[in-house]
Design a protein around this motif. Structure first.
Motif, PDB file in Angstrom:
ATOM      1  N   LEU A 156      -4.523  13.872   1.962  1.00 56.78           N
ATOM      2  CA  LEU A 156      -5.412  13.129   2.878  1.00 56.78           C
ATOM      3  C   LEU A 156      -6.905  14.023   2.921  1.00 56.78           C
ATOM      4  O   LEU A 156      -7.813  13.372   3.475  1.00 56.78           O
ATOM      5  CB  LEU A 156      -4.896  12.423   3.934  1.00 56.78           C
ATOM      6  N   VAL A 157      -6.645  15.273   2.687  1.00 52.60           N
ATOM      7  CA  VAL A 157      -7.720  16.180   3.005  1.00 52.60           C
ATOM      8  C   VAL A 157      -7.799  16.941   1.711  1.00 52.60           C
ATOM      9  O   VAL A 157      -7.236  17.623   1.377  1.00 52.60           O
ATOM     10  CB  VAL A 157      -7.131  17.168   4.360  1.00 52.60           C
ATOM     11  N   SER A 158      -9.377  16.753   1.454  1.00 52.63           N
ATOM     12  CA  SER A 158      -9.569  17.583   0.123  1.00 52.63           C
ATOM     13  C   SER A 158     -10.050  19.034   0.374  1.00 52.63           C
ATOM     14  O   SER A 158     -10.306  19.330   1.530  1.00 52.63           O
ATOM     15  CB  SER A 158     -11.012  16.789  -0.322  1.00 52.63           C
ATOM     16  N   ALA A 159     -10.194  19.512  -0.694  1.00 53.18           N
ATOM     17  CA  ALA A 159     -10.321  21.169  -0.716  1.00 53.18           C
ATOM     18  C   ALA A 159     -11.819  21.316   0.020  1.00 53.18           C
ATOM     19  O   ALA A 159     -12.013  22.215   0.936  1.00 53.18           O
ATOM     20  CB  ALA A 159     -10.474  21.766  -2.005  1.00 53.18           C
TER      21      ALA A 159
ATOM     22  N   MET B 142       0.785  -1.228  -0.078  1.00 54.75           N
ATOM     23  CA  MET B 142      -0.049   0.047   0.082  1.00 54.75           C
ATOM     24  C   MET B 142       1.021   1.179  -0.150  1.00 54.75           C
ATOM     25  O   MET B 142       1.837   1.352   0.907  1.00 54.75           O
ATOM     26  CB  MET B 142      -0.745  -0.173   1.287  1.00 54.75           C
ATOM     27  N   ARG B 143       0.507   1.935  -0.911  1.00 55.50           N
ATOM     28  CA  ARG B 143       1.349   3.223  -0.982  1.00 55.50           C
ATOM     29  C   ARG B 143       1.069   4.294   0.222  1.00 55.50           C
ATOM     30  O   ARG B 143      -0.040   4.478   0.333  1.00 55.50           O
ATOM     31  CB  ARG B 143       1.006   4.250  -2.373  1.00 55.50           C
ATOM     32  N   ARG B 144       2.055   4.872   0.829  1.00 57.21           N
ATOM     33  CA  ARG B 144       2.076   5.870   2.010  1.00 57.21           C
ATOM     34  C   ARG B 144       1.738   7.142   1.384  1.00 57.21           C
ATOM     35  O   ARG B 144       2.564   7.835   0.943  1.00 57.21           O
ATOM     36  CB  ARG B 144       3.109   5.617   3.087  1.00 57.21           C
ATOM     37  N   LEU B 145       0.414   7.715   1.566  1.00 54.31           N
ATOM     38  CA  LEU B 145       0.052   9.101   1.121  1.00 54.31           C
ATOM     39  C   LEU B 145       0.502  10.033   2.069  1.00 54.31           C
ATOM     40  O   LEU B 145       0.961   9.998   3.225  1.00 54.31           O
ATOM     41  CB  LEU B 145      -1.306   9.206   0.912  1.00 54.31           C
TER      42      LEU B 145
ATOM     43  N   GLU C 280      -9.763  12.097   2.487  1.00 54.49           N
ATOM     44  CA  GLU C 280      -9.547  11.314   1.532  1.00 54.49           C
ATOM     45  C   GLU C 280      -8.717  10.057   1.983  1.00 54.49           C
ATOM     46  O   GLU C 280      -7.557  10.387   2.384  1.00 54.49           O
ATOM     47  CB  GLU C 280      -8.612  12.010   0.192  1.00 54.49           C
ATOM     48  N   LEU C 281      -9.422   8.997   2.040  1.00 51.49           N
ATOM     49  CA  LEU C 281      -8.481   7.954   2.823  1.00 51.49           C
ATOM     50  C   LEU C 281      -7.536   7.333   1.763  1.00 51.49           C
ATOM     51  O   LEU C 281      -7.790   7.328   0.639  1.00 51.49           O
ATOM     52  CB  LEU C 281      -9.587   6.660   3.024  1.00 51.49           C
ATOM     53  N   PRO C 282      -6.645   6.574   2.498  1.00 54.68           N
ATOM     54  CA  PRO C 282      -5.612   5.768   1.524  1.00 54.68           C
ATOM     55  C   PRO C 282      -6.192   4.676   1.192  1.00 54.68           C
ATOM     56  O   PRO C 282      -7.486   4.334   1.558  1.00 54.68           O
ATOM     57  CB  PRO C 282      -4.580   5.496   2.666  1.00 54.68           C
TER      58      PRO C 282
END
Length: 394
Positions: free
Chosen positions: A9-12, A1-4, A17-19
């Motif tokens: 993680l937070v949209s405008a 799993m790519r670590r974001l 926004e979940l991984p």
């Protein structure tokens, strides 16, 4: 799993926004009237755009799970609120309300009296849409069965569930639902799971059939009690599911295993209940950490084997055990108020319910304010827990 990265993680719009987890689970412990805290947590998840694809519950957690999974997505919070407003409705309005007590030096004492009155009302009169007292009481009953083995009739709960829950939607597969109950004959904890069978109102009633208050629930010729008699959390159900998948779990507990030394008999009763029904979530997560370390060690060993040896059936079995997945558990625990006593789990007053709900909403908002808490764990660990009520993450 790519670590974001955190900024991803937070949209405008302020939504989270979940991984890319395979499973986003909501795990709900038992705790009676305290379950409104879970409803507040769900409201916070909902407003952040987080939609669990697996909801598991015990007792009151199972009832909240039914409302969530059995409601249209846009109506889940409203249905939860309707459920809690229904079962906490006061047949007689208490004269001391929130507005009257604000700012008074003896507010805490008034709140204690208010909560005790709500608990007494529940014992004597039952709760609207939930349970009603039996007459005559079971020790005076001339008949066997439910009338002689329980103090309350829970048929009003069936009516409430059938009114508020769309069981076709609940069983559609959009959200997996698991609820735990105890088979009275075998003494074993069993899970009713939409991945395996169609769930009806009685499966959720069985999960919350705490004796001797509530009667056993018959399902397909077997009788069941509240799952909390054996284990008050379905967390293990999530963590041991096969095949293993990258999982983010929101574990919502209503009893704290940690607490202060009691100073009177009322506190003794309250502390005993905390310890008895606390879910041992941290013990489960500690065990999971050890298992993840073992899997990582097995995986490292497997990588050192010659390719030809890896085709042996025994080695393939070990490879399956070494399968490495990411687990993140976000742990929220209701923090009891000073004026709450041993009856806090059956204090169904509207004021108490709204306070519990708000506490859950505040706690999940605080948790989600740091989006790094939702990151998958480092690959070498494979497992992480977060608790907004602790200073350090483990």
């Amino acid at each position: 799993m790519r670590r974001l990265k955190r900024k991803e993680l937070v949209s405008a719009a302020g939504r989270v926004e979940l991984p890319p987890y395979d499973v986003v689970a909501l795990v709900l412990q038992g705790g009676g009237a305290l379950g409104a805290y879970q409803a507040g947590v769900y409201e916070g998840l909902h407003e952040a755009g987080i939609r669990p694809n697996w909801v598991a519950g015990i007792s009151i957690g199972a009832l909240n799970a039914a409302i969530i999974a059995g409601s249209p997505e846009s109506q889940r919070v409203d249905r939860l609120r309707e459920f809690w407003e229904t079962i906490c409705a006061n047949p007689v309005e208490w004269p001391v309300n929130e507005g009257l007590t604000e700012g008074m030096p003896f507010t805490m004492d008034l709140r204690s009296v208010h909560n005790i009155a709500a608990a007494t009302r529940a014992l004597m009169m039952g709760q609207n849409g939930f349970f009603k007292p039996r007459f005559p009481p079971p020790f005076l009953s001339l008949f066997s069965g439910d009338a002689a083995t329980s103090f309350y009739d829970t048929s009003p709960l069936r009516d409430t569930l059938e009114r508020l829950v769309d069981f076709d939607r609940l069983n559609s597969g959009d959200v997996r639902v698991s609820v735990g109950a105890v088979n009275i004959r075998s003494g074993n904890l069993v899970y009713f799971d939409t991945a395996q069978r169609r769930l009806r109102a009685e499966h959720f009633m069985a999960s919350g059939a705490l004796p001797p208050g509530f009667p056993a629930i018959e399902i397909d010729g077997e009788y069941y009690w509240d799952g909390g008699v054996v284990s008050n959390t379905p967390l293990t159900r999530i963590l041991t599911d096969e095949p293993r998948r990258d999982t983010l779990t929101f574990q919502v507990d209503l009893w704290s295993a940690k607490g202060r030394l009691p100073y009177d008999l009322m506190e003794v009763a309250s502390r005993q209940k905390d310890i008895q029904y606390s879910s041992r979530t941290r013990a489960i997560t500690t065990h999971m950490q050890h298992m993840q370390k073992m899997r990582r060690a097995l995986q490292t060993m497997m990588e050192k084997l010659p390719k030809a040896a890896r085709n042996h059936p025994d080695i393939k079995a070990i490879a399956h055990l070494a399968s490495h997945k990411a687990y993140n558990i976000v742990h929220l625990i209701y923090q009891s108020k000073a004026f709450e006593g041993h009856s806090k789990d059956y204090e169904f007053g509207l004021d108490a319910m709204r306070e519990h709900w708000q506490s859950g909403l505040d706690d999940i908002r605080r948790t989600l304010a740091d989006p790094c808490r939702l990151d998958p764990p480092a690959q070498e660990l494979g497992f992480v827990t977060h608790d907004v009520h602790r200073e350090h993450h483990v």
